[in-house]
Design a protein around this motif. Sequence first.
Motif, PDB file in Angstrom:
ATOM      1  N   LEU A   1     -17.449 -51.713 -67.544  1.00 45.52           N
ATOM      2  CA  LEU A   1     -18.274 -51.150 -68.667  1.00 45.52           C
ATOM      3  C   LEU A   1     -18.944 -52.612 -69.286  1.00 45.52           C
ATOM      4  O   LEU A   1     -20.027 -52.378 -69.943  1.00 45.52           O
ATOM      5  N   ARG A   2     -18.148 -53.725 -69.683  1.00 44.44           N
ATOM      6  CA  ARG A   2     -18.779 -54.949 -70.146  1.00 44.44           C
ATOM      7  C   ARG A   2     -20.041 -55.435 -69.537  1.00 44.44           C
ATOM      8  O   ARG A   2     -20.940 -55.716 -70.080  1.00 44.44           O
ATOM      9  N   MET A   3     -19.822 -55.442 -68.198  1.00 44.28           N
ATOM     10  CA  MET A   3     -20.843 -55.687 -67.453  1.00 44.28           C
ATOM     11  C   MET A   3     -22.166 -54.954 -67.390  1.00 44.28           C
ATOM     12  O   MET A   3     -23.408 -55.688 -67.697  1.00 44.28           O
ATOM     13  N   ARG A   4     -22.071 -53.610 -67.627  1.00 48.56           N
ATOM     14  CA  ARG A   4     -22.898 -52.972 -67.516  1.00 48.56           C
ATOM     15  C   ARG A   4     -23.814 -53.077 -68.929  1.00 48.56           C
ATOM     16  O   ARG A   4     -25.093 -53.192 -68.972  1.00 48.56           O
ATOM     17  N   ARG A   5     -22.914 -53.169 -70.112  1.00 52.10           N
ATOM     18  CA  ARG A   5     -23.567 -53.272 -71.468  1.00 52.10           C
ATOM     19  C   ARG A   5     -24.162 -54.585 -71.456  1.00 52.10           C
ATOM     20  O   ARG A   5     -25.303 -54.949 -72.132  1.00 52.10           O
ATOM     21  N   ALA A   6     -23.808 -55.779 -70.650  1.00 48.22           N
ATOM     22  CA  ALA A   6     -24.452 -57.163 -70.805  1.00 48.22           C
ATOM     23  C   ALA A   6     -25.578 -56.788 -70.064  1.00 48.22           C
ATOM     24  O   ALA A   6     -26.619 -57.784 -70.507  1.00 48.22           O
ATOM     25  N   ARG A   7     -25.565 -56.358 -69.114  1.00 52.81           N
ATOM     26  CA  ARG A   7     -26.984 -56.289 -68.129  1.00 52.81           C
ATOM     27  C   ARG A   7     -28.048 -55.660 -69.251  1.00 52.81           C
ATOM     28  O   ARG A   7     -29.216 -56.031 -69.210  1.00 52.81           O
TER      29      ARG A   7
END
Length: 466
Positions: free
Chosen positions: A215-221
Motif C-alpha cells: 500500500l505504501r508503494m502504491r501511494r508513493a507511485r
Amino acid sequence: MSLAPPEPRSAAPSAGGPDPATLPDPPGPHGRGSLLRAVRFGRNPLTSIHRLKARWGDVVMTQLGRRRLYVLSHPEMARDVLVTSNRNFIKSFALQRARVLLGEGLLTSEGDFHLRQRRLSQPAFHRERVAAMAGTMVRYAEDAADRWSAGMQVDATREMNRVTLAIAGMTLLGVDVEGEADEIGRALTDALGLFDRLHNPLAPLLDRLPVPGTLRMRRARERLDATIYRAIAERRASAEDRDDLLGMLLAARDDEGDGGGMTDLQLRDELLTLFLAGHETTANALAWTWHLLARHPQVEAKLHEELRTVLAGRAPTAADYGALPFTRAVLAESMRLHPPAWTVGRQPLRDFAAGGYRIRAGSIVLLSPWIIHHDARWWGDDVDVFRPERWMRPDFEASLPRFAYFPFGGGPRKCIGEGFAWMEGVLVLATLARRWRLRHLPGADVNAKVGITLRAVGLRMRVEAV
C-alpha cells in the motif's frame, strides 16, 4: 548441499573457449534449503554475496527458490557480461519486476525499444549541457549551506537527498520541488521499498496483497506520478522550449526510426527512472562521503586546503571541475568503498562460460561493484582504507583492470547520467565543504540499508564551521 568447497577458480574467462554445456557447474551451496536461502538472501543480499565469494571464490552458484543464482567476482567476468557478450544478456528478473514502478524506462526496457529511448535521451547528457546545469547544482547546494548553522544537528543522508532531489527536479523536469522535497523524498523512499523485495521469492504474491508495504508503494507511485505528469502537462500546454531534460525529450524525434517522439507514458517512464536514479545514487555517494571525511580528519584537511586554494572563498563553477582533482578523488574513493549501485544483475539468454564453469541460461547473474571494489588483488593491502590519494597518481586508473572499478556499470547500458553525477557530486561537495564540516554525534550507529542502492542510515551529524 556441497559440504566441502573445491579450490576456488579465479581464472578470467577466455573468448572462444569450450562449449559451456561441457563444463561443470560452479561450486556453492546447492540443493535443499533453497527457499530458506532465498529468504535470508532477500533480508541481507550484500552479506550473503560477500560470504559466498569469501568461501567459494570468483564463480559461485547457489539456489534461491526455483532460480539459480551465480555471483561472478572477477573484473574480466564483469567485462565479458557487460561488454564482450552483452547481447547474450537482458536485465535480471529482479529489475524486470521493477517495471511495476518504473514502467519501460531506461533501467528496465530491452532491445530495440531501449536503444531508441537511449538515443533520444543521450543528447540531454552531453558534456556541454551538463556543464550548463552546474549553476543549478551549486545554487541548490548553496541553499542547503545557508540553512545550516554551527552546532546544528542534521541527518546527512536526508540533507543530501533534499539537495539532489531539488537539483533533479529543476534539471530534469524544470520544476522547483524544493518546497515539496520532504514529501517527495518520503514517496521516493517508500517506492524504493519495492526493491527491498526484488530477491524475495514471495514478492509477486506480496505485490497483489494489501499489506502495508504494498500500500505504501502504491501511494508513493501515485504521488510521484502526480509530479511527473503535472510537469509534462504544464510544459505541453505552455509550448515553452526549455533546455532541460523534459524539454529535450518533448522535442526529440527518432531520425533513425519512425521519426516519432515520445508519448506521455514513455516520457513518464523515462523521467521517473532518471528522477529516481539521478538523485538517489548521488545523494548516497555524498552521504557516505561525509561519513568517511568525519572519520578521516587528515583527508578532510587536504580537501579543505584544495577548496581554499582553488575557490578562494567563492562558490564553484563548472570551470572549476577540472581544477578540483582531490575533491573528485574523495568522491571516487567514497564510491569505491560504498558504491551506491552495489550490484548489477543480468539474465543470460544462452549458456555461457565463466572461469571454467557453465553458467546456465535463464538464471540470475550478479556482478557486485562492492565485492570487486574490496578485492585486495586489485586494490592492495589497504583495500579497506579510505585513501583518496591513490587516485592522484597519474598512472593509477590505467594500472587497474578495466572493471576493477565500475560504480556506474559498463558497456552499452552504462549509466547514461555518469557525467552528470560526477559534476553534481564534485560541485555539491565543494560548495558545502568550503563552509562546513560534519561530525558524528556521540554514540552514532551508522549502518548500510541494502536495497537497489546502498543507503547510509543513522548518519546523525553536527555541523561545524570550517
